[in-house]
Design a protein around this motif. Structure first.
Motif, PDB file in Angstrom:
ATOM      1  N   GLY A   1       4.215  -0.808   9.039  1.00 21.55           N
ATOM      2  CA  GLY A   1       2.882  -0.752   9.602  1.00 21.55           C
ATOM      3  C   GLY A   1       1.883  -0.199   8.616  1.00 21.55           C
ATOM      4  N   LEU A   2       0.697   0.077   9.115  1.00 20.06           N
ATOM      5  CA  LEU A   2      -0.389   0.641   8.312  1.00 20.06           C
ATOM      6  C   LEU A   2      -0.484   2.137   8.609  1.00 20.06           C
ATOM      7  CD1 LEU A   2      -2.923   0.415   6.509  1.00 20.06           C
ATOM      8  CD2 LEU A   2      -4.192  -0.198   8.581  1.00 20.06           C
ATOM      9  N   VAL A   3      -0.485   2.935   7.567  1.00 21.47           N
ATOM     10  CA  VAL A   3      -0.533   4.384   7.749  1.00 21.47           C
ATOM     11  C   VAL A   3      -1.384   4.991   6.644  1.00 21.47           C
ATOM     12  CG1 VAL A   3       1.581   4.746   6.410  1.00 21.47           C
ATOM     13  CG2 VAL A   3       0.906   6.439   8.128  1.00 21.47           C
ATOM     14  N   GLN A   4      -2.007   6.101   6.931  1.00 19.42           N
ATOM     15  CA  GLN A   4      -2.790   6.793   5.915  1.00 19.42           C
ATOM     16  C   GLN A   4      -1.875   7.576   4.981  1.00 19.42           C
ATOM     17  OE1 GLN A   4      -5.690   9.157   8.060  1.00 19.42           O
ATOM     18  NE2 GLN A   4      -7.230   7.536   7.824  1.00 19.42           N
ATOM     19  N   ALA A   5      -2.364   7.823   3.783  1.00 22.13           N
ATOM     20  CA  ALA A   5      -1.614   8.628   2.827  1.00 22.13           C
ATOM     21  C   ALA A   5      -1.263   9.975   3.453  1.00 22.13           C
ATOM     22  CB  ALA A   5      -2.419   8.836   1.552  1.00 22.13           C
ATOM     23  N   GLY A   6      -0.025  10.385   3.230  1.00 18.68           N
ATOM     24  CA  GLY A   6       0.476  11.614   3.822  1.00 18.68           C
ATOM     25  C   GLY A   6       1.177  11.405   5.145  1.00 18.68           C
ATOM     26  N   GLY A   7       1.058  10.219   5.685  1.00 22.08           N
ATOM     27  CA  GLY A   7       1.668   9.926   6.971  1.00 22.08           C
ATOM     28  C   GLY A   7       3.134   9.560   6.872  1.00 22.08           C
TER      29      GLY A   7
ATOM     30  N   LEU B   1       3.815   9.706   2.685  1.00 14.94           N
ATOM     31  CA  LEU B   1       3.597   8.403   2.077  1.00 14.94           C
ATOM     32  C   LEU B   1       2.406   8.407   1.137  1.00 14.94           C
ATOM     33  CD1 LEU B   1       4.491   6.213   5.127  1.00 14.94           C
ATOM     34  CD2 LEU B   1       5.492   5.965   2.858  1.00 14.94           C
ATOM     35  N   LYS B   2       2.541   7.595   0.093  1.00 16.70           N
ATOM     36  CA  LYS B   2       1.505   7.461  -0.922  1.00 16.70           C
ATOM     37  C   LYS B   2       1.082   5.990  -0.999  1.00 16.70           C
ATOM     38  CE  LYS B   2       3.884  10.961  -3.715  1.00 16.70           C
ATOM     39  NZ  LYS B   2       4.507  11.253  -5.038  1.00 16.70           N
ATOM     40  N   PRO B   3      -0.116   5.734  -1.479  1.00 14.70           N
ATOM     41  CA  PRO B   3      -0.535   4.322  -1.604  1.00 14.70           C
ATOM     42  C   PRO B   3       0.431   3.491  -2.436  1.00 14.70           C
ATOM     43  CG  PRO B   3      -2.426   5.766  -1.814  1.00 14.70           C
ATOM     44  CD  PRO B   3      -1.218   6.660  -1.761  1.00 14.70           C
TER      45      PRO B   3
ATOM     46  N   THR C   1      10.004  -5.796   6.129  1.00 22.99           N
ATOM     47  CA  THR C   1       8.957  -5.260   6.995  1.00 22.99           C
ATOM     48  C   THR C   1       7.893  -4.630   6.109  1.00 22.99           C
ATOM     49  OG1 THR C   1       8.517  -3.821   8.906  1.00 22.99           O
ATOM     50  CG2 THR C   1      10.168  -3.040   7.340  1.00 22.99           C
ATOM     51  N   GLU C   2       6.645  -4.902   6.397  1.00 24.81           N
ATOM     52  CA  GLU C   2       5.532  -4.493   5.534  1.00 24.81           C
ATOM     53  C   GLU C   2       5.104  -3.052   5.816  1.00 24.81           C
ATOM     54  OE1 GLU C   2       4.924  -8.004   3.231  1.00 24.81           O
ATOM     55  OE2 GLU C   2       3.931  -6.065   3.103  1.00 24.81           O
ATOM     56  N   VAL C   3       4.966  -2.308   4.748  1.00 24.60           N
ATOM     57  CA  VAL C   3       4.421  -0.947   4.814  1.00 24.60           C
ATOM     58  C   VAL C   3       3.156  -0.916   3.964  1.00 24.60           C
ATOM     59  CG1 VAL C   3       4.791   1.458   4.197  1.00 24.60           C
ATOM     60  CG2 VAL C   3       6.651   0.130   5.224  1.00 24.60           C
ATOM     61  N   THR C   4       2.058  -0.505   4.577  1.00 21.98           N
ATOM     62  CA  THR C   4       0.787  -0.387   3.863  1.00 21.98           C
ATOM     63  C   THR C   4       0.272   1.027   4.028  1.00 21.98           C
ATOM     64  OG1 THR C   4       0.276  -2.715   4.303  1.00 21.98           O
ATOM     65  CG2 THR C   4      -1.537  -1.296   3.611  1.00 21.98           C
ATOM     66  N   VAL C   5       0.031   1.686   2.903  1.00 17.66           N
ATOM     67  CA  VAL C   5      -0.443   3.063   2.908  1.00 17.66           C
ATOM     68  C   VAL C   5      -1.859   3.080   2.335  1.00 17.66           C
ATOM     69  CG1 VAL C   5       0.017   5.423   2.202  1.00 17.66           C
ATOM     70  CG2 VAL C   5       1.921   3.827   2.535  1.00 17.66           C
ATOM     71  N   SER C   6      -2.790   3.501   3.144  1.00 18.81           N
ATOM     72  CA  SER C   6      -4.183   3.551   2.709  1.00 18.81           C
ATOM     73  C   SER C   6      -4.522   4.931   2.150  1.00 18.81           C
ATOM     74  CB  SER C   6      -5.102   3.226   3.877  1.00 18.81           C
ATOM     75  OG  SER C   6      -4.963   4.186   4.901  1.00 18.81           O
TER      76      SER C   6
END
Length: 125
Positions: free
Chosen positions: A9-15, A85-87, A119-124
């Motif tokens: 999924g989509l998660v912010q940095a640090g998540g 998590l990091k970008p 499975t897609e991981v996106t870190v913003s």
């Protein structure tokens, strides 16, 4: 054995995220499992390995201390917990399994016979 990865999924940095890999069609406890990732436009790279009983585990230096692999053979499932998590962790994540792989080859994607769909991981940032 068939593998199906989920949990991206989509998660912010640090998540954090928790990826799952569900197996069917085989005696899952006989399989060693690797996690790999492939950033867009780049080659697939090793992330983590977990042995048949759940230990030992091995991690790429880039994720050591942040990612944790685990498995529940009774549920035919393997998990990858992604923390801090990091970008640069943005990628498609794949689980792979093989019954015959030897531990010295565990970082080599080509040694695994069975793969999930990713499975897609996106870190913003």
């Amino acid at each position: 054995v068939q593998l199906q990865a989920s949990g991206g999924g989509l998660v912010q940095a640090g998540g954090s995220l928790r990826l799952s890999c569900a197996a069917s069609g085989g005696t899952f406890r006989n399989y060693r499992v690797g996690w790999f990732r492939q950033p867009l436009g780049k080659e697939r790279e090793f992330v983590a390995f977990i042995d048949r009983s759940g230990s030992p585990t091995t991690y790429a230096d880039s994720v050591k201390g942040r990612f944790t692999a685990s498995r529940d053979n009774a549920k035919n499932a393997v998990y990858l917990a992604l923390n801090s998590l990091k970008p640069e962790d943005t990628a498609a994540y794949y689980c792979a399994a093989d019954a015959r792989i030897i531990t010295s080859q565990k970082r080599e994607a080509r040694q695994y016979d069975y793969w999930g769909q990713g499975t897609e991981v996106t870190v913003s940032s």
